[in-house]
Scaffold this motif. Structure first.
Motif, PDB file in Angstrom:
ATOM      1  N   PHE A  61       0.835  -1.209   0.000  1.00 34.46           N
ATOM      2  CA  PHE A  61       0.000   0.000   0.000  1.00 34.46           C
ATOM      3  C   PHE A  61       0.865   1.253   0.000  1.00 34.46           C
ATOM      4  CE2 PHE A  61      -1.477   3.437   2.738  1.00 34.46           C
ATOM      5  CZ  PHE A  61      -2.624   3.853   2.072  1.00 34.46           C
ATOM      6  N   LEU A  62       1.831   1.293   0.920  1.00 39.48           N
ATOM      7  CA  LEU A  62       2.647   2.492   1.061  1.00 39.48           C
ATOM      8  C   LEU A  62       3.557   2.695  -0.149  1.00 39.48           C
ATOM      9  CD1 LEU A  62       2.858   4.652   3.214  1.00 39.48           C
ATOM     10  CD2 LEU A  62       4.830   3.454   4.165  1.00 39.48           C
ATOM     11  N   GLY A  63       4.084   1.597  -0.710  1.00 38.95           N
ATOM     12  CA  GLY A  63       4.919   1.712  -1.893  1.00 38.95           C
ATOM     13  C   GLY A  63       4.176   2.354  -3.051  1.00 38.95           C
ATOM     14  N   ILE A  64       2.946   1.907  -3.278  1.00 39.75           N
ATOM     15  CA  ILE A  64       2.127   2.481  -4.350  1.00 39.75           C
ATOM     16  C   ILE A  64       1.734   3.917  -4.012  1.00 39.75           C
ATOM     17  CG2 ILE A  64      -0.107   2.306  -5.533  1.00 39.75           C
ATOM     18  CD1 ILE A  64       0.124  -0.754  -5.162  1.00 39.75           C
ATOM     19  N   ARG A  65       1.337   4.123  -2.765  1.00 42.17           N
ATOM     20  CA  ARG A  65       0.796   5.429  -2.356  1.00 42.17           C
ATOM     21  C   ARG A  65       1.814   6.553  -2.476  1.00 42.17           C
ATOM     22  NH1 ARG A  65      -0.322   9.617  -1.624  1.00 42.17           N
ATOM     23  NH2 ARG A  65      -1.911  10.660  -0.354  1.00 42.17           N
ATOM     24  N   ILE A  66       3.074   6.307  -2.145  1.00 44.81           N
ATOM     25  CA  ILE A  66       4.048   7.402  -2.127  1.00 44.81           C
ATOM     26  C   ILE A  66       5.185   7.187  -3.126  1.00 44.81           C
ATOM     27  CG2 ILE A  66       3.501   7.930   0.272  1.00 44.81           C
ATOM     28  CD1 ILE A  66       6.128   6.642   1.117  1.00 44.81           C
ATOM     29  N   HIS A  67       4.935   6.416  -4.182  1.00 38.97           N
ATOM     30  CA  HIS A  67       6.030   6.122  -5.122  1.00 38.97           C
ATOM     31  C   HIS A  67       6.505   7.351  -5.882  1.00 38.97           C
ATOM     32  CE1 HIS A  67       2.857   5.985  -8.282  1.00 38.97           C
ATOM     33  NE2 HIS A  67       3.856   6.300  -9.086  1.00 38.97           N
ATOM     34  N   ASP A  68       5.707   8.417  -5.900  1.00 43.26           N
ATOM     35  CA  ASP A  68       6.132   9.654  -6.573  1.00 43.26           C
ATOM     36  C   ASP A  68       7.071  10.490  -5.713  1.00 43.26           C
ATOM     37  OD1 ASP A  68       4.849   9.390  -9.054  1.00 43.26           O
ATOM     38  OD2 ASP A  68       2.939  10.022  -8.193  1.00 43.26           O
ATOM     39  N   GLY A  69       7.320  10.052  -4.498  1.00 43.05           N
ATOM     40  CA  GLY A  69       8.275  10.740  -3.642  1.00 43.05           C
ATOM     41  C   GLY A  69       7.872  12.174  -3.352  1.00 43.05           C
ATOM     42  N   MET A  70       8.867  13.047  -3.291  1.00 43.70           N
ATOM     43  CA  MET A  70       8.623  14.445  -2.946  1.00 43.70           C
ATOM     44  C   MET A  70       8.074  15.258  -4.110  1.00 43.70           C
ATOM     45  SD  MET A  70       9.161  14.835   0.240  1.00 43.70           S
ATOM     46  CE  MET A  70       9.418  16.593   0.456  1.00 43.70           C
TER      47      MET A  70
END
Length: 280
Positions: free
Chosen positions: A169-178
């Protein structure tokens, strides 16, 4: 083609089919049981749309051509696998996530780009001026509800009953980084208890950046994406059999200092004594 664009030199039907078969093959070999069944149901539902979808709407972004989405996903999976090994060889801690979790997140990181249950995210741009002067070959479909791509990705997964772990979940959710402001609380913390518990999101973000950059550079230098092998695919496939990502031979462990840092000081015994007093 189904997306309404004329076939071009970047659109090789055989390569599109080959990439699609490759993607389904990875699902069949990397996952099993109910999760495999649910993933295949999802991907077959979007088959015709996903197979021909671009990865972005403008030429100078990345893979803005028919079939660009699947090509991008395969590249991100390949690079994620390479980085998994690189992080392990560098001594990164890997006991709190699995290679399967990383591959699942890489496979589905941009799933929301295919659109909602009824409509494509990207449709051919009807404006010749924008296509010619801005390279905006596609435009966002006004029929789709506004959503951040990761949020739609996660919605589609849960709609088809695909279960995922917190790491996935977290990998997909924040894969765009900053690049995405909403990710900042996950990535910037001065409290050790609230920092990321695994490196999976960082590896996926790095893989996505590398893949996007490679695709941009090929566009910039006029290279034909279909006539050039994906940068790391051949390297990765040497370590795979029948599209299975095998666990790397490297066993990650916590890094240890080989020498006492104080012994590397060249300023005499006083400096060594001071170092010991400060750092034990």
């Amino acid at each position: 083609t189904p997306n309404g664009l004329k076939q071009s030199e970047f659109t090789d039907p055989n390569k599109i089919k080959e990439n699609w078969d490759d993607l389904l093959g990875r699902i069949k070999n990397q996952f099993n049981g109910e999760r495999q069944d649910k993933l295949l149901e999802l991907y077959n539902y979007f088959g015709d749309r996903m197979m021909f979808a671009p990865a972005s709407s403008r030429e100078h972004y990345h893979n803005c051509f028919v079939g660009g989405y699947v090509d991008h996903v395969l590249r991100v999976m390949d690079i994620s696998f390479e980085l998994y090994n690189s992080w392990a060889s560098a001594g990164a801690y890997q006991e709190n996530y699995t290679l399967e979790e990383l591959m699942f997140a890489a496979l589905n990181h941009d799933l929301g780009k295919v659109g909602d249950l009824e409509n494509d995210t990207y449709i051919p741009n009807p404006s010749e001026w924008h296509r010619k002067n801005q390279g905006a070959l596609y435009t966002v479909n006004p029929k789709t509800e506004f959503s951040l791509i990761p949020d739609r990705s996660l919605f589609l997964l849960q709609h088809f009953g695909v279960k995922y772990t917190w790491n996935e979940f977290l990998g997909i959710r924040i894969h765009d980084g900053m690049y995405e402001e909403a990710n900042k609380p996950y990535l910037v913390s001065f409290n050790p208890d609230s920092r990321l518990k695994s490196n999976l999101p960082l590896i996926l973000h790095q893989a996505d950046m590398i893949a996007s950059r490679v695709e941009y550079e090929r566009w910039k230098h006029g290279e034909n994406s279909w006539h050039e092998a994906r940068t790391l695919t051949n390297v990765s496939k040497e370590k795979m059999q029948d599209n299975v990502y095998k666990k790397p031979p490297i066993k990650a462990s916590k890094p240890k200092l080989k020498t006492n840092p104080a012994s590397q000081l060249n300023t005499g015994s006083d400096a060594s004594k001071l170092f010991d007093e400060l750092f034990g």
